[in-house]
Design a protein around this motif. Structure first.
Motif, PDB file in Angstrom:
ATOM      1  N   ALA A  51      10.376   1.012   8.281  1.00  0.00           N
ATOM      2  CA  ALA A  51      10.441   0.113   7.129  1.00  0.00           C
ATOM      3  C   ALA A  51       9.024  -0.166   6.655  1.00  0.00           C
ATOM      4  O   ALA A  51       8.115  -0.371   7.467  1.00  0.00           O
ATOM      5  CB  ALA A  51      11.150  -1.189   7.497  1.00  0.00           C
ATOM      6  N   ALA A  52       8.828  -0.153   5.345  1.00  0.00           N
ATOM      7  CA  ALA A  52       7.514  -0.373   4.743  1.00  0.00           C
ATOM      8  C   ALA A  52       7.559  -1.625   3.879  1.00  0.00           C
ATOM      9  O   ALA A  52       8.577  -1.929   3.240  1.00  0.00           O
ATOM     10  CB  ALA A  52       7.103   0.834   3.895  1.00  0.00           C
ATOM     11  N   ASP A  53       6.438  -2.341   3.877  1.00  0.00           N
ATOM     12  CA  ASP A  53       6.364  -3.559   3.068  1.00  0.00           C
ATOM     13  C   ASP A  53       4.900  -3.871   2.800  1.00  0.00           C
ATOM     14  O   ASP A  53       4.001  -3.409   3.509  1.00  0.00           O
ATOM     15  CB  ASP A  53       7.030  -4.730   3.791  1.00  0.00           C
ATOM     16  N   THR A  54       4.674  -4.665   1.767  1.00  0.00           N
ATOM     17  CA  THR A  54       3.341  -5.148   1.412  1.00  0.00           C
ATOM     18  C   THR A  54       3.374  -6.666   1.423  1.00  0.00           C
ATOM     19  O   THR A  54       4.189  -7.268   0.728  1.00  0.00           O
ATOM     20  CB  THR A  54       2.923  -4.634   0.022  1.00  0.00           C
ATOM     21  N   THR A  55       2.495  -7.261   2.216  1.00  0.00           N
ATOM     22  CA  THR A  55       2.491  -8.714   2.392  1.00  0.00           C
ATOM     23  C   THR A  55       1.141  -9.289   1.990  1.00  0.00           C
ATOM     24  O   THR A  55       0.106  -8.621   2.148  1.00  0.00           O
ATOM     25  CB  THR A  55       2.808  -9.073   3.857  1.00  0.00           C
ATOM     26  N   PRO A  56       1.097 -10.502   1.445  1.00  0.00           N
ATOM     27  CA  PRO A  56      -0.185 -11.085   1.012  1.00  0.00           C
ATOM     28  C   PRO A  56      -1.017 -11.567   2.197  1.00  0.00           C
ATOM     29  O   PRO A  56      -0.489 -12.063   3.195  1.00  0.00           O
ATOM     30  CB  PRO A  56       0.244 -12.255   0.117  1.00  0.00           C
ATOM     31  N   ILE A  57      -2.331 -11.426   2.068  1.00  0.00           N
ATOM     32  CA  ILE A  57      -3.296 -11.926   3.039  1.00  0.00           C
ATOM     33  C   ILE A  57      -4.202 -12.900   2.288  1.00  0.00           C
ATOM     34  O   ILE A  57      -5.158 -12.485   1.629  1.00  0.00           O
ATOM     35  CB  ILE A  57      -4.111 -10.786   3.669  1.00  0.00           C
ATOM     36  N   PRO A  58      -3.903 -14.186   2.330  1.00  0.00           N
ATOM     37  CA  PRO A  58      -4.679 -15.150   1.528  1.00  0.00           C
ATOM     38  C   PRO A  58      -6.154 -15.158   1.926  1.00  0.00           C
ATOM     39  O   PRO A  58      -6.514 -14.950   3.091  1.00  0.00           O
ATOM     40  CB  PRO A  58      -4.008 -16.489   1.832  1.00  0.00           C
ATOM     41  N   GLU A  70       6.761 -16.585  -9.225  1.00  0.00           N
ATOM     42  CA  GLU A  70       5.906 -16.608 -10.406  1.00  0.00           C
ATOM     43  C   GLU A  70       4.501 -17.095 -10.097  1.00  0.00           C
ATOM     44  O   GLU A  70       3.624 -17.008 -10.946  1.00  0.00           O
ATOM     45  CB  GLU A  70       6.539 -17.501 -11.475  1.00  0.00           C
ATOM     46  N   GLU A  71       4.276 -17.613  -8.893  1.00  0.00           N
ATOM     47  CA  GLU A  71       2.961 -18.087  -8.488  1.00  0.00           C
ATOM     48  C   GLU A  71       2.318 -17.050  -7.578  1.00  0.00           C
ATOM     49  O   GLU A  71       2.923 -16.612  -6.599  1.00  0.00           O
ATOM     50  CB  GLU A  71       3.072 -19.427  -7.767  1.00  0.00           C
ATOM     51  N   GLY A  72       1.105 -16.668  -7.924  1.00  0.00           N
ATOM     52  CA  GLY A  72       0.399 -15.671  -7.143  1.00  0.00           C
ATOM     53  C   GLY A  72      -0.381 -16.288  -5.989  1.00  0.00           C
ATOM     54  O   GLY A  72      -0.661 -17.484  -5.948  1.00  0.00           O
ATOM     55  N   ILE A  73      -0.735 -15.432  -5.028  1.00  0.00           N
ATOM     56  CA  ILE A  73      -1.544 -15.812  -3.877  1.00  0.00           C
ATOM     57  C   ILE A  73      -2.848 -15.040  -3.969  1.00  0.00           C
ATOM     58  O   ILE A  73      -2.837 -13.799  -4.020  1.00  0.00           O
ATOM     59  CB  ILE A  73      -0.820 -15.491  -2.558  1.00  0.00           C
ATOM     60  N   PHE A  74      -3.971 -15.737  -3.995  1.00  0.00           N
ATOM     61  CA  PHE A  74      -5.263 -15.085  -4.133  1.00  0.00           C
ATOM     62  C   PHE A  74      -5.708 -14.550  -2.776  1.00  0.00           C
ATOM     63  O   PHE A  74      -5.777 -15.289  -1.792  1.00  0.00           O
ATOM     64  CB  PHE A  74      -6.308 -16.047  -4.676  1.00  0.00           C
ATOM     65  N   GLY A  75      -5.987 -13.280  -2.744  1.00  0.00           N
ATOM     66  CA  GLY A  75      -6.421 -12.640  -1.507  1.00  0.00           C
ATOM     67  C   GLY A  75      -6.239 -11.143  -1.591  1.00  0.00           C
ATOM     68  O   GLY A  75      -6.342 -10.537  -2.661  1.00  0.00           O
ATOM     69  N   HIS A  76      -5.964 -10.522  -0.457  1.00  0.00           N
ATOM     70  CA  HIS A  76      -5.712  -9.095  -0.377  1.00  0.00           C
ATOM     71  C   HIS A  76      -4.240  -8.836  -0.066  1.00  0.00           C
ATOM     72  O   HIS A  76      -3.473  -9.767   0.196  1.00  0.00           O
ATOM     73  CB  HIS A  76      -6.590  -8.457   0.701  1.00  0.00           C
ATOM     74  N   SER A  77      -3.861  -7.579  -0.090  1.00  0.00           N
ATOM     75  CA  SER A  77      -2.511  -7.156   0.277  1.00  0.00           C
ATOM     76  C   SER A  77      -2.601  -6.212   1.466  1.00  0.00           C
ATOM     77  O   SER A  77      -3.467  -5.329   1.495  1.00  0.00           O
ATOM     78  CB  SER A  77      -1.804  -6.455  -0.889  1.00  0.00           C
ATOM     79  N   ALA A  78      -1.719  -6.417   2.420  1.00  0.00           N
ATOM     80  CA  ALA A  78      -1.665  -5.566   3.617  1.00  0.00           C
ATOM     81  C   ALA A  78      -0.388  -4.744   3.582  1.00  0.00           C
ATOM     82  O   ALA A  78       0.713  -5.306   3.499  1.00  0.00           O
ATOM     83  CB  ALA A  78      -1.726  -6.408   4.879  1.00  0.00           C
ATOM     84  N   LEU A  83      -1.400  -0.042   9.159  1.00  0.00           N
ATOM     85  CA  LEU A  83      -1.960  -1.165   8.420  1.00  0.00           C
ATOM     86  C   LEU A  83      -3.032  -0.653   7.479  1.00  0.00           C
ATOM     87  O   LEU A  83      -3.915   0.107   7.900  1.00  0.00           O
ATOM     88  CB  LEU A  83      -2.568  -2.198   9.382  1.00  0.00           C
ATOM     89  N   VAL A  84      -2.947  -1.060   6.214  1.00  0.00           N
ATOM     90  CA  VAL A  84      -3.982  -0.764   5.223  1.00  0.00           C
ATOM     91  C   VAL A  84      -4.197  -2.030   4.405  1.00  0.00           C
ATOM     92  O   VAL A  84      -3.245  -2.567   3.823  1.00  0.00           O
ATOM     93  CB  VAL A  84      -3.597   0.409   4.302  1.00  0.00           C
ATOM     94  N   LEU A  85      -5.433  -2.506   4.355  1.00  0.00           N
ATOM     95  CA  LEU A  85      -5.783  -3.669   3.557  1.00  0.00           C
ATOM     96  C   LEU A  85      -6.383  -3.203   2.239  1.00  0.00           C
ATOM     97  O   LEU A  85      -7.287  -2.361   2.231  1.00  0.00           O
ATOM     98  CB  LEU A  85      -6.785  -4.556   4.307  1.00  0.00           C
ATOM     99  N   ASP A  86      -5.879  -3.734   1.136  1.00  0.00           N
ATOM    100  CA  ASP A  86      -6.325  -3.265  -0.173  1.00  0.00           C
ATOM    101  C   ASP A  86      -6.205  -4.393  -1.191  1.00  0.00           C
ATOM    102  O   ASP A  86      -5.651  -5.461  -0.910  1.00  0.00           O
ATOM    103  CB  ASP A  86      -5.497  -2.058  -0.621  1.00  0.00           C
ATOM    104  N   THR A  87      -6.716  -4.120  -2.393  1.00  0.00           N
ATOM    105  CA  THR A  87      -6.581  -5.060  -3.501  1.00  0.00           C
ATOM    106  C   THR A  87      -5.115  -5.135  -3.929  1.00  0.00           C
ATOM    107  O   THR A  87      -4.435  -4.108  -3.994  1.00  0.00           O
ATOM    108  CB  THR A  87      -7.455  -4.601  -4.683  1.00  0.00           C
ATOM    109  N   PRO A  88      -4.572  -6.310  -4.199  1.00  0.00           N
ATOM    110  CA  PRO A  88      -3.165  -6.410  -4.591  1.00  0.00           C
ATOM    111  C   PRO A  88      -2.831  -5.544  -5.800  1.00  0.00           C
ATOM    112  O   PRO A  88      -3.569  -5.486  -6.774  1.00  0.00           O
ATOM    113  CB  PRO A  88      -3.001  -7.907  -4.922  1.00  0.00           C
TER     114      PRO A  88
END
Length: 607
Positions: A199-206, A234-242, A273-278
């Motif tokens: 299973a693949a997913d992208t989760t926020p990293i504040p 509708e509200e974003g989380i500022f940070g990266h995406s993992a 795991l890959v950390l990147d810009t959202p």
């Protein structure tokens, strides 16, 4: 009522009173230091870093190995990746033998001046590591002007050879830190019951820092961070995406086949795991993590992904994943449900190719349905009946995917056991009328196989009276077998999947695998090692965040292995005992002599 004797004895009352927790620091067993040190050596990360740091000017300071082991210890005992906690662990919580192994100078635990000097050496050592892996070094202590910040952020996107090499090296360090736990589990046979489902997913990293201030023309300290929008929010989380992968498992439609309590056949570890810009490289990041699993020789099963991956263009996700041998199980946005297009005359209905004469009520059964209606399919009998009635009209698999990912599909009215009765097929291919035969109505199989029990394809009345020439019929009606290769459907290929959408076989895979990845996200953001808490990873810059997050996922995998072994009650064989020694609590309390310095990756604690 007679009072208990303990209540009448002042001495016993004093012994029963709770005692306050001491302020003295905890003592970490030398065995745990040796285990985590050996883990780092075996991952090969230290060799990569030392090779990159070799020949750089300036004092060497503390070894990077010391800081990384301190981070793993801080995560294991304090659930924090803060360098301040690393200093406390190295100075106060490990014993003198372990400090000598890690190269902590003698006298660092002396007065406050010596402790401050040691802490500065820890920070400088980590700074050397992030500097050597950074594509474009800049001042991370202040907000840069917008123009200067754009140049620095472009270093993470351009094609410069040296910058690309550093980005690849940073990702390799992250991959090795995560996959060392997978390698240990695989080596000891803990993935024997795994079918290769992922299973693949992208989760926020504040991020700890604030976003850019456009009015003042200043960028954020986290130059590559952005706004991550979760599905339905509708509200974003500022940070990266993992981008995370998890070893998932499907469930059987009729329940678990084995009697008794249901247990996992394999630990549900994070596999990538890959950390990147959202919003950037969502598909390619998942493909990269899947590529790193190839050397393990794992089977390629089903890959469940949410709508963020369905939106990726074919060349970025669907096509390379199919080439690797995975079968896709996808979900769709509201505007993409229903009839999505055609290919060689066949309708593409919710990711599956179907007969061009499928009834409109079935083809558009999901058109315009919102997410609430799709998730509540168990409560809608009408929708379930429409989904079930679709199945006979879908093209059937004739040959499984070859090494290129190409499959052979055939018309549902063809073959020795057709699923539907089609007048057009009988007219084009001159199928003789079946001879009357006696059917035993008590035999369900014989009754279902009779042509009268199969649905009839609705052909227009004008075509029944005056059949169309063969050249004017759809391609699938002219020749009942077609070959579908990766990318043949063009832009529509991103919608194609290998399980009929919302069918019980689709739910048998999508629901549990999505639960697996959400379970991993919940565990990674729990009260323990919380990757969503920016106060536990205060270092500045994307390089530092990538390394700290990889160490966090590594520690989470170690905890998963330990808890999985305790939950399943596996016997402590030689292989499993070695895993328990590596990931569980210390095998024995520290003695007066300590252990031998664990300088080689193959060294393990003996019991």
């Amino acid at each position: 009522m007679t009072k208990p004797r303990a209540w009448r004895s002042p001495e016993k009352i004093k012994r029963c009173r709770p005692r306050p927790v001491t302020d003295a620091p905890a003592r970490i067993p030398d065995s745990k230091v040796g285990q985590l040190d050996a883990l780092l050596h075996e991952s090969g990360v230290l060799a990569l870093i030392d090779g990159e740091l070799e020949g750089r000017p300036g004092p060497k300071g503390l070894p990077v190995r010391t800081v990384l082991v301190g981070l793993l210890l801080a995560l294991h005992y304090h659930q924090s990746a803060s360098l301040a906690d690393v200093c406390r662990v190295l100075l106060d919580e490990i014993r003198a033998p372990a400090r000598s192994w890690l190269g902590v100078p003698k006298g660092s635990c002396g007065d406050e001046h010596a402790r401050i000097a040691f802490s500065r050496r820890v920070y400088r050592s980590f700074d050397r590591l992030t500097t050597v892996l950074d594509p474009h070094r800049c001042d991370r202590r202040r907000r840069l002007p917008a123009d200067e910040a754009r140049d620095v952020a472009a270093a993470w996107e351009d094609t410069d050879a040296e910058r690309k090499r550093r980005r690849d090296l940073l990702q390799e360090v992250s991959d090795r830190l995560v996959l060392i736990t997978v390698r240990l589990a695989h080596r000891r046979g803990l993935f024997k019951g795994w079918r290769g489902d992922i299973a693949a997913d992208t989760t926020p990293i504040p991020a700890w820092h604030q976003p850019a201030r456009e009015r003042r023309g200043l960028a954020s300290v986290e130059l590559t961070a952005g706004w991550h929008y979760c599905g339905g929010s509708e509200e974003g989380i500022f940070g990266h995406s993992a981008s995370l992968l998890v070893a998932a498992s499907r469930r059987h439609p009729g329940g678990h086949r084995q009697a008794g309590e249901r247990v996992s056949r394999h630990p549900q570890l994070a596999l990538g795991l890959v950390l990147d810009t959202p919003g950037k490289r969502i598909g390619p990041n998942a493909v990269h993590s899947l590529t790193q699993l190839a050397p393990f020789g794992f089977p390629t099963g089903l890959l469940a992904a949410d709508r963020a991956y369905t939106d990726q263009i074919t060349e970025h996700f669907a096509q390379p994943v199919r080439t690797m041998g995975y079968q896709l199980v996808l979900d769709y946005k509201q505007q993409h449900r229903g009839v999505q297009g055609t290919h060689q005359g066949a309708l593409l209905v919710d990711g599956s190719l179907a007969c061009p004469a499928m009834p409109d009520a079935l083809a558009h059964a999901t058109t315009g349905l919102d997410d609430k209606a799709v998730r509540g399919i168990d409560d809608s009998r009408e929708l379930r009946d429409l989904i079930t009635a679709r199945e006979p009209y879908f093209l059937r698999l004739k040959e499984s995917a070859d090494e290129r990912g190409a499959v052979r599909l055939q018309c549902p009215a063809s073959g020795p056991s057709p699923a539907v009765s089609c007048p057009r097929f009988n007219q084009v291919h001159r199928v003789p009328a079946p001879r009357p035969a006696v059917v035993d109505l008590t035999d369900k199989r014989a009754t279902a196989a009779h042509s009268a029990a199969k649905p009839n394809v609705p052909i227009p009345q004008g075509e029944r009276l005056r059949p169309l020439p063969k050249s004017e019929l759809p391609r699938i009606c002219q020749k009942p077998t077609i070959t579908v290769r990766p990318g043949d459907l063009g832009k529509l290929d991103k919608f194609r999947q290998d399980r009929h959408y919302l069918h019980p076989t689709w739910q048998d895979v999508y629901r549990p695998e999505r639960a697996n990845i959400e379970g991993l996200n919940g565990r990674a953001k729990s009260h323990g090692i919380d990757i969503s808490d920016p106060t536990k990873r205060l270092a500045h810059g994307r390089v530092a965040q990538t390394i700290l997050l990889a160490l966090m996922i590594c520690s989470i995998n170690l905890h998963i292995l330990f808890s999985w072994q305790q939950t399943t009650g596996a016997q402590a064989t030689d292989a499993l005992h070695e895993v328990a020694t590596l990931i569980g609590p210390a095998a024995r309390p520290p003695d007066a002599t300590g252990l031998s310095p664990p300088m080689e990756p193959g060294i393990r604690e003996t019991t």
